[in-house]
Design a protein around this motif. Structure first.
Motif, PDB file in Angstrom:
ATOM      1  N   MET A  67      62.563 -12.222  34.314  1.00 37.31           N
ATOM      2  CA  MET A  67      63.394 -11.086  33.917  1.00 37.31           C
ATOM      3  C   MET A  67      64.522 -10.851  34.914  1.00 37.31           C
ATOM      4  N   LYS A  68      64.220 -11.008  36.197  1.00 31.97           N
ATOM      5  CA  LYS A  68      65.259 -10.846  37.215  1.00 31.97           C
ATOM      6  C   LYS A  68      66.360 -11.890  37.054  1.00 31.97           C
ATOM      7  N   ALA A  69      65.976 -13.118  36.726  1.00 21.19           N
ATOM      8  CA  ALA A  69      66.960 -14.192  36.554  1.00 21.19           C
ATOM      9  C   ALA A  69      67.874 -13.913  35.365  1.00 21.19           C
ATOM     10  N   VAL A  70      67.295 -13.456  34.259  1.00 22.50           N
ATOM     11  CA  VAL A  70      68.107 -13.135  33.083  1.00 22.50           C
ATOM     12  C   VAL A  70      68.991 -11.926  33.367  1.00 22.50           C
ATOM     13  N   ALA A  71      68.435 -10.917  34.064  1.00 21.11           N
ATOM     14  CA  ALA A  71      69.214  -9.731  34.405  1.00 21.11           C
ATOM     15  C   ALA A  71      70.404 -10.086  35.289  1.00 21.11           C
ATOM     16  N   LYS A  72      70.192 -11.003  36.226  1.00 26.81           N
ATOM     17  CA  LYS A  72      71.285 -11.443  37.099  1.00 26.81           C
ATOM     18  C   LYS A  72      72.372 -12.147  36.291  1.00 26.81           C
ATOM     19  N   LEU A  73      71.946 -13.007  35.358  1.00 24.00           N
ATOM     20  CA  LEU A  73      72.914 -13.708  34.512  1.00 24.00           C
ATOM     21  C   LEU A  73      73.704 -12.715  33.671  1.00 24.00           C
ATOM     22  N   ALA A  74      73.018 -11.710  33.125  1.00 24.62           N
ATOM     23  CA  ALA A  74      73.697 -10.699  32.310  1.00 24.62           C
ATOM     24  C   ALA A  74      74.700  -9.909  33.152  1.00 24.62           C
ATOM     25  N   ALA A  75      74.293  -9.545  34.375  1.00 22.48           N
ATOM     26  CA  ALA A  75      75.178  -8.768  35.249  1.00 22.48           C
ATOM     27  C   ALA A  75      76.432  -9.555  35.606  1.00 22.48           C
ATOM     28  N   GLU A  76      76.265 -10.844  35.869  1.00 21.57           N
ATOM     29  CA  GLU A  76      77.415 -11.687  36.215  1.00 21.57           C
ATOM     30  C   GLU A  76      78.416 -11.762  35.074  1.00 21.57           C
ATOM     31  N   ARG A  77      77.924 -11.614  33.847  1.00 21.49           N
ATOM     32  CA  ARG A  77      78.798 -11.698  32.674  1.00 21.49           C
ATOM     33  C   ARG A  77      79.180 -10.333  32.128  1.00 21.49           C
ATOM     34  N   GLY A  78      78.696  -9.295  32.781  1.00 19.64           N
ATOM     35  CA  GLY A  78      79.010  -7.951  32.330  1.00 19.64           C
ATOM     36  C   GLY A  78      78.359  -7.588  31.009  1.00 19.64           C
ATOM     37  N   VAL A  79      77.186  -8.160  30.750  1.00 22.26           N
ATOM     38  CA  VAL A  79      76.489  -7.938  29.480  1.00 22.26           C
ATOM     39  C   VAL A  79      75.388  -6.889  29.673  1.00 22.26           C
ATOM     40  N   TRP A  80      75.332  -5.950  28.752  1.00 18.29           N
ATOM     41  CA  TRP A  80      74.304  -4.902  28.723  1.00 18.29           C
ATOM     42  C   TRP A  80      72.936  -5.558  28.574  1.00 18.29           C
ATOM     43  N   CYS A  81      71.943  -5.086  29.359  1.00 15.08           N
ATOM     44  CA  CYS A  81      70.640  -5.764  29.373  1.00 15.08           C
ATOM     45  C   CYS A  81      69.510  -4.753  29.575  1.00 15.08           C
ATOM     46  N   LYS A 105      55.675   6.031  31.681  1.00 16.63           N
ATOM     47  CA  LYS A 105      56.247   7.219  31.057  1.00 16.63           C
ATOM     48  C   LYS A 105      57.741   7.073  30.812  1.00 16.63           C
ATOM     49  N   GLU A 106      58.492   6.594  31.813  1.00 18.79           N
ATOM     50  CA  GLU A 106      59.939   6.450  31.656  1.00 18.79           C
ATOM     51  C   GLU A 106      60.319   5.078  31.117  1.00 18.79           C
ATOM     52  N   GLY A 107      59.407   4.142  31.189  1.00 18.01           N
ATOM     53  CA  GLY A 107      59.601   2.806  30.632  1.00 18.01           C
ATOM     54  C   GLY A 107      58.664   2.638  29.459  1.00 18.01           C
ATOM     55  N   PRO A 108      58.130   1.444  29.209  1.00 23.38           N
ATOM     56  CA  PRO A 108      58.275   0.279  30.083  1.00 23.38           C
ATOM     57  C   PRO A 108      59.648  -0.384  30.021  1.00 23.38           C
ATOM     58  N   VAL A 109      60.489   0.066  29.067  1.00 18.50           N
ATOM     59  CA  VAL A 109      61.799  -0.557  28.910  1.00 18.50           C
ATOM     60  C   VAL A 109      62.826   0.195  29.763  1.00 18.50           C
ATOM     61  N   PHE A 110      63.579  -0.565  30.564  1.00 17.75           N
ATOM     62  CA  PHE A 110      64.623  -0.002  31.406  1.00 17.75           C
ATOM     63  C   PHE A 110      65.908  -0.805  31.249  1.00 17.75           C
ATOM     64  N   ASN A 111      67.027  -0.099  31.277  1.00 15.74           N
ATOM     65  CA  ASN A 111      68.298  -0.793  31.436  1.00 15.74           C
ATOM     66  C   ASN A 111      68.349  -1.333  32.859  1.00 15.74           C
ATOM     67  N   THR A 112      68.762  -2.570  33.021  1.00 11.66           N
ATOM     68  CA  THR A 112      68.717  -3.203  34.341  1.00 11.66           C
ATOM     69  C   THR A 112      69.638  -2.528  35.354  1.00 11.66           C
ATOM     70  N   ARG A 113      70.589  -1.723  34.880  1.00 14.01           N
ATOM     71  CA  ARG A 113      71.460  -1.003  35.811  1.00 14.01           C
ATOM     72  C   ARG A 113      70.686   0.062  36.588  1.00 14.01           C
ATOM     73  N   ARG A 114      69.520   0.466  36.073  1.00 15.49           N
ATOM     74  CA  ARG A 114      68.707   1.471  36.754  1.00 15.49           C
ATOM     75  C   ARG A 114      67.788   0.854  37.807  1.00 15.49           C
ATOM     76  N   LEU A 115      67.595  -0.447  37.751  1.00 17.66           N
ATOM     77  CA  LEU A 115      66.615  -1.095  38.614  1.00 17.66           C
ATOM     78  C   LEU A 115      67.264  -1.642  39.887  1.00 17.66           C
ATOM     79  N   LYS A 116      66.559  -1.578  40.987  1.00 23.97           N
ATOM     80  CA  LYS A 116      67.079  -2.084  42.266  1.00 23.97           C
ATOM     81  C   LYS A 116      66.761  -3.572  42.403  1.00 23.97           C
ATOM     82  N   TRP A 117      67.274  -4.323  41.498  1.00 23.58           N
ATOM     83  CA  TRP A 117      67.043  -5.775  41.509  1.00 23.58           C
ATOM     84  C   TRP A 117      68.232  -6.494  42.155  1.00 23.58           C
TER      85      TRP A 117
END
Length: 254
Positions: free
Chosen positions: A197-211, A242-254
């Motif tokens: 998930m971290k690898a995909v989130a990083k790829l999305a962030a590099e491309r400016g894609v919502w994840c 309670k607040e997840g399990p789904v999070f937008n990756t912009r909220r996570l300190k990854w």
């Protein structure tokens, strides 16, 4: 959102070796269930299992009042649950947590699942189909035997596969797959091992894609009381159940 503590009867099961598919029916109407939400399942008859087990909701049939769970046998609790017989009663608290944010009609959505992380993506893809959104699915595993119900996923959208040993689909991890490298998506949704998930989130962030990602932190209560599933976010420590399990990756300190 309405929650239920309900006995379900096991009406069918399919064993895949490492995992099992459980089809469970309730005598009462089901509450509204969002893709990505989960159930806390009581494990009866196991002398060493004291807490309910959090299981992703794999599919929902509101007409039949049925819930389907895809359960990986990873410990005493899930192995005992997987050994249930047709006709047994299974008590569940559901639906829990917050699910995926639905894409807008016309947006290109990529659903990425790794291992048992493919479980919540089936119901998600089904709901998207009902709303006129045809997603692309990318499913990964270590080997061919990790990819369950592949034909069923293929009915819900263009489905691509990657395995680490090359036994099915492209060889490698999901971020190496050509569909990730060559195509652009408006939104990406991910569930699976944290490293994936971290690898995909990083790829999305590099491309400016919502994840969005679905976290699988250890959970005990499922209601935000025990604090064992806490995740550090930009908003501070929050309970994943309670607040997840789904999070937008912009909220996570990854």
């Amino acid at each position: 959102m309405t929650k239920q503590i309900t006995d379900f009867q096991l009406v069918a099961k399919q064993d895949f070796g490492k995992s099992v598919l459980l089809q469970l029916r309730s005598e009462t109407p089901l509450p509204d269930i969002q893709p990505g939400q989960f159930a806390q399942v009581r494990v009866d008859g196991s002398p060493t299992t004291y807490l309910r087990r959090p299981i992703s909701i794999h599919n929902v049939d509101f007409q039949q009042n049925e819930i389907t769970l895809l359960v990986q046998k990873v410990g005493e609790g899930t192995r005992h649950l997987a050994a249930s017989n047709v006709g047994d009663l299974v008590n569940m608290v559901l639906p829990l947590g917050n699910g995926f944010t639905l894409p807008e009609k016309g947006e290109n959505a990529l659903l990425v699942g790794g291992g048992i992380g493919i479980a919540p993506l089936y119901y998600f893809a089904k709901v998207l189909n009902d709303k006129g959104v045809k997603p692309t699915l990318l499913l990964g595993g270590k080997t061919e035997t990790d990819l369950l119900r592949l034909a069923d996923y293929q009915q819900l959208g263009a489905t691509f596969v990657t395995t680490e040993d090359g036994s099915l689909g492209e060889k490698g991890i999901v971020t190496m797959h050509s569909v990730c490298q060559q195509r652009q998506f408006d939104k990406i949704y991910v569930c699976g091992p944290k490293r994936m998930m971290k690898a995909v989130a990083k790829l999305a962030a590099e491309r400016g894609v919502w994840c969005e990602v679905s976290l699988e932190n250890l959970m005990a209560c499922g209601l935000g009381a025990c604090l064992c599933c806490v995740e550090d976010t930009v908003d501070g420590n929050v309970c994943v159940c309670k607040e997840g399990p789904v999070f937008n990756t912009r909220r996570l300190k990854w």
